[in-house]
Design a protein around this motif. Structure first.
Motif, short mmCIF file in Angstrom:
data_model
loop_
_atom_site.label_atom_id
_atom_site.label_comp_id
_atom_site.label_asym_id
_atom_site.label_seq_id
_atom_site.Cartn_x
_atom_site.Cartn_y
_atom_site.Cartn_z
N ARG A 72 32.37 32.82 1.03
CA ARG A 72 32.74 31.49 1.50
C ARG A 72 31.67 30.52 1.05
NH1 ARG A 72 36.62 31.40 5.56
NH2 ARG A 72 37.36 33.47 6.09
N GLU A 74 30.24 26.17 1.25
CA GLU A 74 30.30 24.83 1.86
C GLU A 74 29.77 23.82 0.85
OE1 GLU A 74 28.05 22.28 5.33
OE2 GLU A 74 28.50 24.40 5.74
N TRP A 105 36.42 27.53 1.32
CA TRP A 105 35.46 26.42 1.36
C TRP A 105 35.54 25.68 2.68
CZ3 TRP A 105 32.13 24.36 -2.38
CH2 TRP A 105 32.18 24.99 -3.64
N ARG A 106 34.43 25.01 2.99
CA ARG A 106 34.43 24.06 4.09
C ARG A 106 33.52 22.90 3.70
NH1 ARG A 106 30.74 26.38 9.04
NH2 ARG A 106 28.78 25.62 8.18
N GLU A 135 42.21 19.89 8.44
CA GLU A 135 41.19 19.00 8.97
C GLU A 135 40.75 19.57 10.31
OE1 GLU A 135 41.22 14.42 10.39
OE2 GLU A 135 42.16 14.82 8.44
N PHE A 139 30.90 19.53 11.96
CA PHE A 139 29.91 20.59 12.12
C PHE A 139 28.63 20.07 12.76
CE2 PHE A 139 31.95 21.94 7.92
CZ PHE A 139 32.88 22.75 8.53
N SER A 146 35.78 17.62 9.59
CA SER A 146 35.53 18.60 8.53
C SER A 146 36.86 18.98 7.88
CB SER A 146 34.86 19.85 9.11
OG SER A 146 35.75 20.53 9.99
N THR A 148 38.63 22.45 5.83
CA THR A 148 38.56 23.82 5.33
C THR A 148 39.74 24.01 4.39
OG1 THR A 148 39.83 24.66 7.23
CG2 THR A 148 37.41 24.76 7.39
N GLU A 150 41.20 26.68 0.74
CA GLU A 150 40.98 27.77 -0.20
C GLU A 150 41.22 27.25 -1.60
OE1 GLU A 150 42.61 32.25 -1.33
OE2 GLU A 150 43.54 31.15 0.31
#
Length: 157
Positions: A72, A74, A105-106, A135, A139, A146, A148, A150
């Motif tokens: 993963r 960020e 991803w984030r 959405e 964080f 934030s 998230t 793929e």
């Protein structure tokens, strides 16, 4: 326009710090972050990949990717210098970076940068390899929300 990326080298700490200063002033104005110290930390961490963003031969910004466990990532920092914005460079750079690392991803969106919220809210949905865009809550206290998602690699149909 020909946007390219290059890795930021540890010896370029001063140059990175010179861009982190206005970046932090824009996205986290109340945070007490020493740009030189932060640049040194970023460039010496194994779990961080730092990129320069170039338009032809000019350096127009930077991006910092935090490599998290379980494949993963960020996108922790991303900036196109103000004088180079609104020319499509950020979109091209984002596509290059995200497609370089397929997987999950984030990213957090700064509460102090309405332009960043508008940019990412629109652009992520336009990138062809983005799947499962959601959405969510911020964080940190410096963020408003934030995302998230793929990124599908070339082996996915």
């Amino acid at each position: 326009m020909s946007v390219t990326l290059s890795l930021t080298l540890p010896r370029e700490r001063g140059r990175l710090a010179s861009l982190l200063a206005p970046y932090f002033a824009e996205v986290a104005p109340q945070a007490r972050i020493d740009p030189t110290e932060r640049a040194g930390q970023l460039l010496n961490r194994r779990d961080v990949t730092t990129f320069w963003i170039h338009d032809a031969a000019r350096r127009v910004g930077f991006a910092i990717v935090l490599n998290l466990p379980d494949d993963r990532r960020e996108l922790s920092e991303f900036m196109i210098l103000p004088q180079h914005r609104r020319r499509g460079l950020g979109m091209q750079a984002a596509a290059l970076i995200l497609n370089e690392f397929p997987g999950f991803w984030r990213m957090g969106i700064s509460r102090h940068s309405p332009a960043a919220a508008a940019f990412w809210g629109t652009r992520l949905s336009l990138l062809p390899n983005v799947r499962a865009l959601q959405e969510g809550a911020p964080f940190t206290d410096h963020q408003v929300k934030s995302f998230t998602f793929e990124i599908q690699g070339p082996h996915h149909g």
